[in-house]
Design a protein around this motif. Structure first.
Motif, mmCIF file in Angstrom:
data_model
loop_
_atom_site.group_PDB
_atom_site.id
_atom_site.type_symbol
_atom_site.label_atom_id
_atom_site.label_comp_id
_atom_site.label_asym_id
_atom_site.label_seq_id
_atom_site.Cartn_x
_atom_site.Cartn_y
_atom_site.Cartn_z
ATOM 1 N N PHE A 47 0.792 -1.226 0.000
ATOM 2 C CA PHE A 47 0.000 0.000 0.000
ATOM 3 C C PHE A 47 0.823 1.275 0.000
ATOM 4 O O PHE A 47 0.319 2.325 -0.362
ATOM 5 C CB PHE A 47 -0.963 0.014 1.198
ATOM 6 C CG PHE A 47 -2.143 -0.877 0.991
ATOM 7 C CD1 PHE A 47 -3.283 -0.408 0.374
ATOM 8 C CD2 PHE A 47 -2.092 -2.202 1.371
ATOM 9 C CE1 PHE A 47 -4.361 -1.231 0.147
ATOM 10 C CE2 PHE A 47 -3.166 -3.041 1.159
ATOM 11 C CZ PHE A 47 -4.308 -2.558 0.542
ATOM 12 N N SER A 63 -0.287 -4.905 3.652
ATOM 13 C CA SER A 63 -1.498 -5.286 4.370
ATOM 14 C C SER A 63 -1.231 -6.364 5.415
ATOM 15 O O SER A 63 -2.110 -6.695 6.196
ATOM 16 C CB SER A 63 -2.582 -5.752 3.393
ATOM 17 O OG SER A 63 -2.175 -6.932 2.724
ATOM 18 N N LYS A 89 -1.124 1.742 5.734
ATOM 19 C CA LYS A 89 -1.642 2.585 4.646
ATOM 20 C C LYS A 89 -0.630 3.599 4.132
ATOM 21 O O LYS A 89 -0.679 4.007 2.985
ATOM 22 C CB LYS A 89 -2.885 3.342 5.117
ATOM 23 C CG LYS A 89 -4.093 2.482 5.315
ATOM 24 C CD LYS A 89 -5.265 3.346 5.700
ATOM 25 C CE LYS A 89 -6.533 2.746 5.171
ATOM 26 N NZ LYS A 89 -7.644 3.672 5.236
ATOM 27 N N THR A 90 0.275 4.056 5.009
ATOM 28 C CA THR A 90 1.151 5.154 4.630
ATOM 29 C C THR A 90 2.458 5.093 5.409
ATOM 30 O O THR A 90 2.461 4.719 6.589
ATOM 31 C CB THR A 90 0.442 6.510 4.858
ATOM 32 O OG1 THR A 90 1.321 7.579 4.501
ATOM 33 C CG2 THR A 90 -0.019 6.691 6.283
ATOM 34 N N SER A 104 -1.588 3.374 9.885
ATOM 35 C CA SER A 104 -2.378 2.220 9.466
ATOM 36 C C SER A 104 -3.834 2.398 9.875
ATOM 37 O O SER A 104 -4.271 3.489 10.200
ATOM 38 C CB SER A 104 -1.806 0.964 10.118
ATOM 39 O OG SER A 104 -2.078 0.970 11.508
ATOM 40 N N GLU A 105 -4.536 1.295 9.876
ATOM 41 C CA GLU A 105 -5.904 1.301 10.365
ATOM 42 C C GLU A 105 -5.932 1.261 11.893
ATOM 43 O O GLU A 105 -6.992 1.301 12.492
ATOM 44 C CB GLU A 105 -6.684 0.147 9.744
ATOM 45 C CG GLU A 105 -6.884 0.352 8.252
ATOM 46 C CD GLU A 105 -7.703 -0.720 7.583
ATOM 47 O OE1 GLU A 105 -7.950 -1.783 8.183
ATOM 48 O OE2 GLU A 105 -8.106 -0.493 6.434
ATOM 49 N N ASN A 130 -4.428 7.944 7.072
ATOM 50 C CA ASN A 130 -4.343 7.709 5.626
ATOM 51 C C ASN A 130 -3.091 8.279 4.997
ATOM 52 O O ASN A 130 -2.697 7.862 3.917
ATOM 53 C CB ASN A 130 -5.561 8.302 4.918
ATOM 54 C CG ASN A 130 -6.828 7.582 5.289
ATOM 55 O OD1 ASN A 130 -6.826 6.394 5.577
ATOM 56 N ND2 ASN A 130 -7.925 8.312 5.309
#
Length: 162
Positions: A47, A63, A89-90, A104-105, A130
């Motif tokens: 990602f 992921s 995510k970043t 992340s999440e 994000n």
């Protein structure tokens, strides 16, 4: 009245040469990317990617909740950062290559030392992160994410390391 026409028998040839020269110049200005290397970096989807400003290493977020650091010349994995528990995510590497921030999440951002992999700071967040980005000359990290638990969205925060 008589009409005179003067024509150059080489005009078509000159026109062709001019067109070929223009095409060649255009071709020279056009960059054609080529694949340099390929490596299976993670067993899961990727990602985010960040190249160290020193050009020697590359970080990859996946992921599988891991961030991996790769040597750019040999394309070998130097270390992994496993401080997150969800999809990465970043990621962003600081201007001096000392720190890597990953979001992340999870509801926190991990900041680790690139060379040792040790956690330097954990930033608590109100939502999924994000995007993270380091300032180009200072240890300032800007970050933003999803709507927080209070319903606020579109918020960018900045964190500074001393």
């Amino acid at each position: 009245p008589s009409l005179f026409s003067i024509s150059n028998p080489n005009s078509k040839t000159l026109e062709k040469r001019k067109r070929k020269k223009e095409e060649k110049e255009k071709e020279e200005r056009t960059h054609h990317p080529k694949k340099v290397r390929q490596v299976n970096a993670h067993p899961a989807s990727l990602f985010s990617i960040s190249i160290n400003p020193n050009g020697k290493t590359l970080a990859i977020g996946s992921s599988d909740s891991l961030v991996s650091l790769w040597d750019m010349s040999e394309f070998v994995c130097l270390r992994t950062f496993g401080n997150l528990t969800n999809l990465v995510k970043t990621i962003s590497i600081s201007h001096d290559g000392q720190f890597i921030a990953s979001g992340s999440e999870d509801t926190f951002i991990d900041i680790s030392h690139v060379e040792t992999g040790e956690n330097v700071a954990t930033l608590s967040c109100d939502a999924t992160t994000n995007s993270v980005a380091w300032h180009p000359k200072e240890h300032l990290l800007a970050f933003g994410g999803d709507k927080d638990k209070y319903g606020k969205q579109g918020i960018v925060k900045i964190f500074g390391l001393k």
